[in-house]
Design an enzyme around this catalytic site. Structure first.
Site, PDB file in Angstrom:
ATOM      1  N   GLU A 103      45.652  39.240  49.277  1.00 25.72           N
ATOM      2  CA  GLU A 103      45.908  38.093  47.951  1.00 25.72           C
ATOM      3  C   GLU A 103      45.333  36.823  49.127  1.00 25.72           C
ATOM      4  O   GLU A 103      44.307  36.293  48.301  1.00 25.72           O
ATOM      5  CB  GLU A 103      47.392  38.022  47.127  1.00 25.72           C
ATOM      6  CG  GLU A 103      47.922  38.935  46.474  1.00 25.72           C
ATOM      7  CD  GLU A 103      49.227  38.583  46.271  1.00 25.72           C
ATOM      8  OE1 GLU A 103      49.399  39.157  45.502  1.00 25.72           O
ATOM      9  OE2 GLU A 103      50.114  37.761  46.967  1.00 25.72           O
TER      10      GLU A 103
ATOM     11  N   ASP B  87      48.278  39.447  31.874  1.00 24.86           N
ATOM     12  CA  ASP B  87      46.836  41.376  32.435  1.00 24.86           C
ATOM     13  C   ASP B  87      46.389  41.515  32.053  1.00 24.86           C
ATOM     14  O   ASP B  87      45.519  43.002  32.086  1.00 24.86           O
ATOM     15  CB  ASP B  87      47.978  41.966  33.186  1.00 24.86           C
ATOM     16  CG  ASP B  87      49.091  41.438  33.761  1.00 24.86           C
ATOM     17  OD1 ASP B  87      48.767  40.177  34.674  1.00 24.86           O
ATOM     18  OD2 ASP B  87      50.033  42.548  34.598  1.00 24.86           O
TER      19      ASP B  87
ATOM     20  N   ASN C  26      50.558  31.648  48.391  1.00 22.83           N
ATOM     21  CA  ASN C  26      48.677  32.453  47.684  1.00 22.83           C
ATOM     22  C   ASN C  26      48.779  30.385  47.399  1.00 22.83           C
ATOM     23  O   ASN C  26      47.431  29.874  47.825  1.00 22.83           O
ATOM     24  CB  ASN C  26      49.030  32.710  46.686  1.00 22.83           C
ATOM     25  CG  ASN C  26      48.587  34.192  46.882  1.00 22.83           C
ATOM     26  OD1 ASN C  26      47.756  34.909  46.936  1.00 22.83           O
ATOM     27  ND2 ASN C  26      49.591  35.072  46.773  1.00 22.83           N
TER      28      ASN C  26
ATOM     29  N   ASN D 133      43.606  34.784  36.821  1.00 24.65           N
ATOM     30  CA  ASN D 133      44.979  35.113  37.966  1.00 24.65           C
ATOM     31  C   ASN D 133      44.868  35.964  38.820  1.00 24.65           C
ATOM     32  O   ASN D 133      43.733  36.631  38.459  1.00 24.65           O
ATOM     33  CB  ASN D 133      46.017  35.393  36.883  1.00 24.65           C
ATOM     34  CG  ASN D 133      47.259  36.189  36.951  1.00 24.65           C
ATOM     35  OD1 ASN D 133      47.912  35.566  37.589  1.00 24.65           O
ATOM     36  ND2 ASN D 133      47.642  37.094  36.547  1.00 24.65           N
TER      37      ASN D 133
ATOM     38  N   HIS E  53      46.664  39.888  40.130  1.00 23.45           N
ATOM     39  CA  HIS E  53      47.283  40.578  39.577  1.00 23.45           C
ATOM     40  C   HIS E  53      48.082  41.563  41.392  1.00 23.45           C
ATOM     41  O   HIS E  53      46.963  41.647  41.507  1.00 23.45           O
ATOM     42  CB  HIS E  53      47.345  41.317  38.479  1.00 23.45           C
ATOM     43  CG  HIS E  53      48.941  42.224  38.769  1.00 23.45           C
ATOM     44  ND1 HIS E  53      50.082  41.851  37.506  1.00 23.45           N
ATOM     45  CD2 HIS E  53      49.149  43.360  38.601  1.00 23.45           C
ATOM     46  CE1 HIS E  53      50.615  43.040  37.398  1.00 23.45           C
ATOM     47  NE2 HIS E  53      49.916  43.647  37.903  1.00 23.45           N
TER      48      HIS E  53
ATOM     49  N   LEU F  37      53.442  32.880  30.418  1.00 21.77           N
ATOM     50  CA  LEU F  37      52.128  33.783  29.542  1.00 21.77           C
ATOM     51  C   LEU F  37      51.525  32.281  28.867  1.00 21.77           C
ATOM     52  O   LEU F  37      52.317  31.155  28.359  1.00 21.77           O
ATOM     53  CB  LEU F  37      52.667  34.673  28.426  1.00 21.77           C
ATOM     54  CG  LEU F  37      51.164  35.157  28.008  1.00 21.77           C
ATOM     55  CD1 LEU F  37      51.376  36.368  28.274  1.00 21.77           C
ATOM     56  CD2 LEU F  37      52.103  35.843  26.251  1.00 21.77           C
TER      57      LEU F  37
HETATM   58  C1  GRF Z   1      51.518  37.278  44.500  1.00 17.65           C
HETATM   59  O1  GRF Z   1      52.129  38.618  44.496  1.00 17.65           O
HETATM   60  C2  GRF Z   1      50.764  37.196  43.439  1.00 17.65           C
HETATM   61  O2  GRF Z   1      49.892  38.729  43.242  1.00 17.65           O
HETATM   62  C3  GRF Z   1      51.325  37.408  41.913  1.00 17.65           C
HETATM   63  O3  GRF Z   1      52.777  36.450  42.403  1.00 17.65           O
HETATM   64  C4  GRF Z   1      53.227  36.360  43.755  1.00 17.65           C
HETATM   65  C5  GRF Z   1      52.876  35.076  43.622  1.00 17.65           C
HETATM   66  O4  GRF Z   1      53.406  34.534  45.382  1.00 17.65           O
HETATM   67  N1  GRF Z   1      51.207  36.807  40.688  1.00 17.65           N
HETATM   68  P1  GRF Z   1      53.214  33.181  46.035  1.00 17.65           P
HETATM   69  O5  GRF Z   1      54.502  32.499  45.116  1.00 17.65           O
HETATM   70  O6  GRF Z   1      51.816  32.816  46.180  1.00 17.65           O
HETATM   71  O7  GRF Z   1      53.713  33.169  47.302  1.00 17.65           O
END
Ligand code: GRF
Length: 195
Positions: A179, A150, A14, A107, A109, A92
């Protein structure tokens, strides 16, 4: 110029999509990658310039620096960070950091909160729980961050179907597509909101 700090503990896919998305945007800068994990894939991705020859510094810290001092908060304030983006960050947020950046921490999730959230609900555990519960859909939730896992206000959700034959890996794949598609765009919207 808006300045973003990305916190990541894992692979950083991400973080990479976000860095790519803003690479040619002169109004937004990814100022810093912040990580608690020296083995995180995100560090190697940053070293390779996120495939775009970007030179984004990486800040690594340990648990006691994060929770027992306000050094990270001070550093982010000194760097005039406008938005903290958590992208697979596992710890956290400490209270002083949340209070210093009200409504400026987001964030993502990998499920449709409030379902499948909270402590222990991360990574593959989320998708295993979704499949075990016989859910017919899953998705992503982008939300503001407070001092509890969350529970901050939802900004955006998108869903994907889950079929009875889907494995947790299948669900993970569908969710990851969502994502990568939505997180950078929603971050841009949040940034532009407080113009
Ligand atoms: C993602 O699934 C995100 O939703 C979660 O952690 C994961 C991170 O994946 N919070 P990456 O490290 O960005 O590939």
């Amino acid at each position: 110029m808006k300045r973003i700090a990305i916190f990541a503990s894992g692979s950083g896919s991400n973080a990479e999509k976000i860095a790519e998305y803003f690479a040619d945007n002169t109004a937004v800068e990814i100022t810093l990658i912040v990580s608690n994990n020296p083995k995180a894939g995100v560090i190697e991705r940053a070293r390779r310039g996120f495939g775009r020859r970007l030179h984004i510094p990486v800040l690594l810290f340990d648990r006691s620096t994060f929770y027992d001092t306000n050094r990270i908060t001070q550093l982010l304030l000194n760097q005039n960070i406008d938005l903290i983006v958590l992208a697979g960050f596992m710890w956290l947020m400490p209270g002083d950091l949340v209070r210093a950046f009200p409504n400026k921490i987001v964030n993502i999730h990998p499920a449709l909160l409030p379902k499948f959230g909270g402590k222990g609900m991360y990574g593959h555990y989320v998708h295993e729980a979704v499949v075990a519960a016989g859910e017919t859909e899953s998705g992503i939730t982008i939300h503001y961050v407070n001092e509890r896992y969350d529970e901050g206000q939802t900004i955006f959700q998108a869903n994907c179907p889950v079929s009875p034959t889907d494995t947790p890996e299948d669900v993970a794949h569908k969710v990851q597509i969502l994502e990568h598609l939505h997180y950078p765009r929603v971050i841009e919207e949040v940034l532009m909101q407080d113009e």
